[in-house]
Every structure is written in C-alpha cells, then in structure tokens.
Design a protein around this motif. Structure first.
Motif, PDB file in Angstrom:
ATOM      1  N   ASP A  97       0.813  -1.223   0.000  1.00  0.00           N
ATOM      2  CA  ASP A  97       0.000   0.000   0.000  1.00  0.00           C
ATOM      3  C   ASP A  97       0.847   1.274   0.000  1.00  0.00           C
ATOM      4  N   ARG A  98       2.105   1.171  -0.323  1.00  0.00           N
ATOM      5  CA  ARG A  98       2.931   2.378  -0.406  1.00  0.00           C
ATOM      6  C   ARG A  98       3.101   2.805  -1.859  1.00  0.00           C
ATOM      7  N   GLU A 157       3.157   8.808  -4.603  1.00  0.00           N
ATOM      8  CA  GLU A 157       2.366   9.982  -4.195  1.00  0.00           C
ATOM      9  C   GLU A 157       2.805  11.257  -4.911  1.00  0.00           C
ATOM     10  N   TRP A 204      11.387   3.746   1.089  1.00  0.00           N
ATOM     11  CA  TRP A 204      10.019   3.939   1.576  1.00  0.00           C
ATOM     12  C   TRP A 204       9.155   2.713   1.304  1.00  0.00           C
ATOM     13  N   PHE A 205       9.447   2.013   0.226  1.00  0.00           N
ATOM     14  CA  PHE A 205       8.640   0.863  -0.170  1.00  0.00           C
ATOM     15  C   PHE A 205       8.994  -0.424   0.578  1.00  0.00           C
ATOM     16  N   SER A 249       4.668   7.880   8.028  1.00  0.00           N
ATOM     17  CA  SER A 249       4.368   8.591   6.771  1.00  0.00           C
ATOM     18  C   SER A 249       5.210   9.852   6.621  1.00  0.00           C
ATOM     19  N   HIS A 307       8.014   9.759   3.990  1.00  0.00           N
ATOM     20  CA  HIS A 307       7.849   9.737   2.528  1.00  0.00           C
ATOM     21  C   HIS A 307       8.697  10.854   1.916  1.00  0.00           C
TER      22      HIS A 307
END
Ligand code: SF4
Ligand code: SF4
Length: 183
Positions: free
Chosen positions: A8-9, A12, A62-63, A70, A73
C-alpha cells in the motif's frame, strides 16, 4: 535477502527518481541531478509504456521499511532512502533538501535505532545540477550521542556533517550527455 515491497505504499506524486540519479541506458541518457526530459510536472512519466528497465525496477526505501512513518515519505521529508545497499546492511539517506524533518525526533530516533542495531548509516547530499552526489558514513560520528540518547547532540552532528559535505566536497561533474530516442 531482498525485502518485499509493501503493497500500500506509493510515490504519491514524487518524481525524485526522475531527477537525482544519472541514467545511462541505450535509449535514454541523462546526467545526475537533472530532470528527465520525459518527466512532466503534473503527470509524471510521459513515456511510461516504454520507459527503461532501470526506471521500472527502482523502489526507494520507503517501499521496503515498515518501521517508517508517513513523515518519511520523500515528498514530505526531502529524504530518499536508497535501497541499493540494503543487502550490505547499509542505509544511505540521500538528502534532497534541508527540511524541518531533519531536526525532528522521528528522524533522529530512526537513525539512532539503526546505529544501535549495527546497520551502516550514510548521509548523501545531492550535488549541483549535472554533478554526482557525495556521501559520508555517520556511525562513528554518532556513536557517543546515540549511546547517551542525546538527540540534541545527534542533531548537531547531522548539521555538521551536511555542512561539511557542502563546504568541502569537490563535486564531480557527471559527463553523461542528455539524449533520448524514447517517444
Ligand atoms: S524516491 Fe521513492 S517515492 Fe520518490 S519517485 Fe522514487 S521510488 Fe517513488
Ligand atoms: S523515462 Fe520516465 S520514469 Fe524514467 S526517468 Fe524519465 S520520466 Fe522518469
């Protein structure tokens, strides 16, 4: 052992990977810290279907690291954790910008935890446009402050090391010439 990607990363809207690394493939070449000519601000990659394998296969830290909140990120922290050295037990933090996150307890706490676990920690600073980045190993510099749980002293070491890279590094020009036959 390779770590699994956390499903779910996402990026963005971050396009750091289309800017900071040099790309030297048959169909696309670009120097370090130079935005790829195929990266559009609002929509990202304009040649998505035919982008090089190197673009398809790269995920930043981050993944992979569930312990990151958060705030980590890259769009919020200004920090890209490079995953290329995970198998050597090294975390390289590419500092894209001197953001407020760098003086947060969240940042210092995570760095301290890695140092205590014996994970290698490197700070890397993005170079001027068209130049390669430069990095510095942090473990020995931080050892005393981490052992004393002294966040303020850790933050002083962070600031000193980033300023030291900026002031004293002889930035190496990336001779890669911008060229693309992708469309
Ligand atoms: S740095 Fe991470 S979040 Fe940003 S574009 Fe690259 S993979 Fe996506
Ligand atoms: S080809 Fe696409 S994914 Fe690769 S660097 Fe350029 S804009 Fe980014």
């Amino acid at each position: 052992m390779p770590l699994p990607v956390i499903e779910d990363r996402g990026c963005e809207g971050c396009t750091a990977c289309c800017e900071f690394p040099p790309i030297r493939t048959e169909k696309l070449q670009k120097p370090a810290n130079t935005l790829c000519p195929h990266c559009a601000e609002a929509s990202g990659c304009t040649v998505y279907e035919v982008r090089p394998d190197v673009c398809r296969g790269f995920y930043c830290g981050w993944f992979f690291l569930p312990e990151l909140t958060s705030d980590w990120h890259p769009v919020r922290s200004g920090v890209v954790i490079r995953s290329e050295h995970f198998e050597e037990d090294v975390v390289t933090l590419l500092i894209l910008e001197l953001s407020a996150f760098l003086v947060s307890e969240e940042f210092a706490g995570m760095i301290g935890a890695w140092v205590e676990q014996g994970v290698g920690v490197e700070f890397e600073r993005v170079g001027p446009p068209g130049h390669l980045p430069a990095k510095m190993r942090m473990n020995e510099l931080l050892a005393e402050a981490v052992a004393a749980r002294d966040l303020r002293e850790m933050q002083k070491v962070f600031a000193w090391s980033l300023a030291h890279i900026e002031r004293s590094h002889d930035w190496e020009k990336d001779e890669t010439l911008l060229a693309s036959t992708l469309s």
